[in-house]
Design a protein around this motif. Structure first.
Motif, PDB file in Angstrom:
ATOM      1  N   ALA A   9      -0.011  -9.949   5.488  1.00  0.00           N
ATOM      2  CA  ALA A   9      -0.119 -10.947   4.417  1.00  0.00           C
ATOM      3  C   ALA A   9      -1.579 -11.222   4.083  1.00  0.00           C
ATOM      4  O   ALA A   9      -1.966 -11.326   2.909  1.00  0.00           O
ATOM      5  CB  ALA A   9       0.586 -12.232   4.836  1.00  0.00           C
ATOM      6  N   ALA A  10      -2.431 -11.335   5.120  1.00  0.00           N
ATOM      7  CA  ALA A  10      -3.852 -11.599   4.875  1.00  0.00           C
ATOM      8  C   ALA A  10      -4.498 -10.434   4.137  1.00  0.00           C
ATOM      9  O   ALA A  10      -5.332 -10.628   3.247  1.00  0.00           O
ATOM     10  CB  ALA A  10      -4.572 -11.856   6.199  1.00  0.00           C
ATOM     11  N   ARG A  11      -4.106  -9.225   4.478  1.00  0.00           N
ATOM     12  CA  ARG A  11      -4.708  -8.049   3.847  1.00  0.00           C
ATOM     13  C   ARG A  11      -4.293  -7.896   2.383  1.00  0.00           C
ATOM     14  O   ARG A  11      -4.932  -7.165   1.636  1.00  0.00           O
ATOM     15  CB  ARG A  11      -4.353  -6.795   4.631  1.00  0.00           C
ATOM     16  N   GLN A  12      -3.240  -8.575   1.997  1.00  0.00           N
ATOM     17  CA  GLN A  12      -2.809  -8.502   0.598  1.00  0.00           C
ATOM     18  C   GLN A  12      -3.616  -9.423  -0.307  1.00  0.00           C
ATOM     19  O   GLN A  12      -3.504  -9.347  -1.535  1.00  0.00           O
ATOM     20  CB  GLN A  12      -1.319  -8.856   0.497  1.00  0.00           C
ATOM     21  N   ASP A  13      -4.445 -10.278   0.301  1.00  0.00           N
ATOM     22  CA  ASP A  13      -5.276 -11.195  -0.488  1.00  0.00           C
ATOM     23  C   ASP A  13      -6.269 -10.368  -1.318  1.00  0.00           C
ATOM     24  O   ASP A  13      -7.119  -9.658  -0.769  1.00  0.00           O
ATOM     25  CB  ASP A  13      -6.014 -12.136   0.450  1.00  0.00           C
ATOM     26  N   VAL A  14      -6.166 -10.477  -2.621  1.00  0.00           N
ATOM     27  CA  VAL A  14      -7.013  -9.654  -3.493  1.00  0.00           C
ATOM     28  C   VAL A  14      -8.489 -10.063  -3.414  1.00  0.00           C
ATOM     29  O   VAL A  14      -9.362  -9.321  -3.862  1.00  0.00           O
ATOM     30  CB  VAL A  14      -6.531  -9.726  -4.960  1.00  0.00           C
ATOM     31  N   SER A  15      -8.776 -11.244  -2.866  1.00  0.00           N
ATOM     32  CA  SER A  15     -10.163 -11.691  -2.747  1.00  0.00           C
ATOM     33  C   SER A  15     -10.785 -11.309  -1.413  1.00  0.00           C
ATOM     34  O   SER A  15     -11.939 -11.658  -1.141  1.00  0.00           O
ATOM     35  CB  SER A  15     -10.254 -13.207  -2.922  1.00  0.00           C
ATOM     36  N   MET A  16     -10.053 -10.560  -0.566  1.00  0.00           N
ATOM     37  CA  MET A  16     -10.586 -10.177   0.750  1.00  0.00           C
ATOM     38  C   MET A  16     -11.855  -9.355   0.579  1.00  0.00           C
ATOM     39  O   MET A  16     -11.884  -8.381  -0.163  1.00  0.00           O
ATOM     40  CB  MET A  16      -9.549  -9.363   1.518  1.00  0.00           C
TER      41      MET A  16
END
Length: 356
Positions: free
Chosen positions: A72-79
């Protein structure tokens, strides 16, 4: 250690991107290793906070690795880029740990990261930060937040100190040093040598072009952090006396530098110090180089010749000219300016000043 000059307990904060071990990824890693071992040799207790895989001869306290991130964290487009997040995580963990540690006399921030400066107030021990590069946006931002907190800074050259004057008006200059027992005088006579990171800012291409124009041939040595650059820009120029010999450890590299007639040093940026210059001088190998950054502080008429940056014809002429210089005089230049003992003594004086 004199009974009147007690040993110090030093936390030496290193760059996290590469381990501190041979063959060194660059001058910053080599400098950190020399400083840590030099301080230990003078009786100080030095803990090096560095990346995994660093030399076991150092007392290394590993920086915290980035944990496995959830899907879920890796799906954050702002990562942000993972290396950026990993370094942020490592230094945040380090600074939070140092905030609870009252055992150190001084923390020496030898990294390029912004968090040690931004969080310096949280640490009980005084902090000294060495400026190794020209100004960067992240460090300037951290300095703006920390401007009135009484931080202490060193710079690796007068040139670098001037580059930072707008936000660090009083940086002590402690030039980098090299181990004069390892970087020993050699016989010379071999082909000219270019050595360092094989990267655009270090200028291997103009060095090759100048050596071709001089008709001397050229050896190149160093790591290739940007393989695409090497394949596209450097590899097509190899052959006909131009040879890449790989990434060598310091013992093999020192031998090669000592066997070379000339060190060709061609920075395409304003070099903050120029550790390869010091290493060449220590081996008695005269320098033909572009006059950029701090190089004019190191090279004098007895040890080399500096030419206008980008002037290939002038550099080609310099390669031929400096090959005739007295190698003993070149070595003396290193002994006067570039010893690791001189560097370590400079930092030891600063440590005692900030502790007092």
């Amino acid at each position: 250690m004199s009974p009147h000059r007690p040993a110090l307990r030093v936390a030496l904060v290193a760059s996290a991107r590469f381990p501190i071990r041979e063959p060194f990824a660059g001058g910053l890693e080599a400098h950190t290793w020399q400083l840590a071992t030099g301080l230990a040799a003078r009786g100080h207790e030095v803990h090096v906070y560095a990346g995994a895989g660093s030399d076991p001869v150092l007392d290394v306290r590993g920086l915290r690795p980035l944990p496995a991130l959830s899907a879920a964290a890796r799906q954050d487009v702002s990562m942000p880029a993972e290396y950026f997040l990993a370094e942020h995580h490592a230094y945040l963990g380090l600074m939070l740990g140092l905030a609870l540690d009252t055992s150190y006399d001084v923390v020496h921030n030898n990294s390029l990261h912004y968090l040690p400066i931004a969080m310096a107030d949280a640490v009980p021990a005084p902090m000294l930060t060495t400026l190794h590069t020209p100004p960067t946006p992240w460090l300037e931002s951290a300095l703006d937040i920390s401007r009135d907190r009484g931080l202490t800074f060193a710079a690796v050259s007068r040139h670098t100190a001037r580059m930072w004057e707008h936000c660090v008006p009083e940086a002590h200059v402690v030039p980098n040093g090299v181990d004069l027992r390892l970087w020993r005088p050699g016989p010379g006579g071999g082909p000219p040598l270019w050595f360092g990171r094989v990267a655009p800012e270090k200028g291997p291409v103009p060095a090759i072009l100048a050596a071709r124009a001089a008709g001397t041939g050229l050896l190149l040595a160093g790591p290739c952090p940007d393989r695409d650059f090497f394949v596209a820009e450097v590899e097509p120029l190899l052959g006909a006396g131009i040879e890449y010999v790989g990434h060598l450890d310091h013992l093999a590299l020192a031998r090669l530098v000592g066997e070379s007639s000339v060190a060709v040093i061609t920075p395409c940026w304003d070099e903050p110090y120029g550790l390869v210059v010091a290493e060449a001088l220590a081996c008695g190998t005269p320098v033909a180089a572009f006059a950029r950054g701090a190089l004019p502080e190191l090279v004098d008429a007895d040890s080399g010749l500096l030419v206008e940056p980008g002037d290939i014809d002038a550099l080609a002429a310099a390669i031929t000219t400096v090959a005739t210089l007295d190698r003993a005089a070149v070595r003396r230049r290193a002994e006067e300016l570039c010893s690791v003992e001189r560097m370590v003594e400079g930092y030891e004086r600063l440590y005692r000043a900030v502790v007092a």
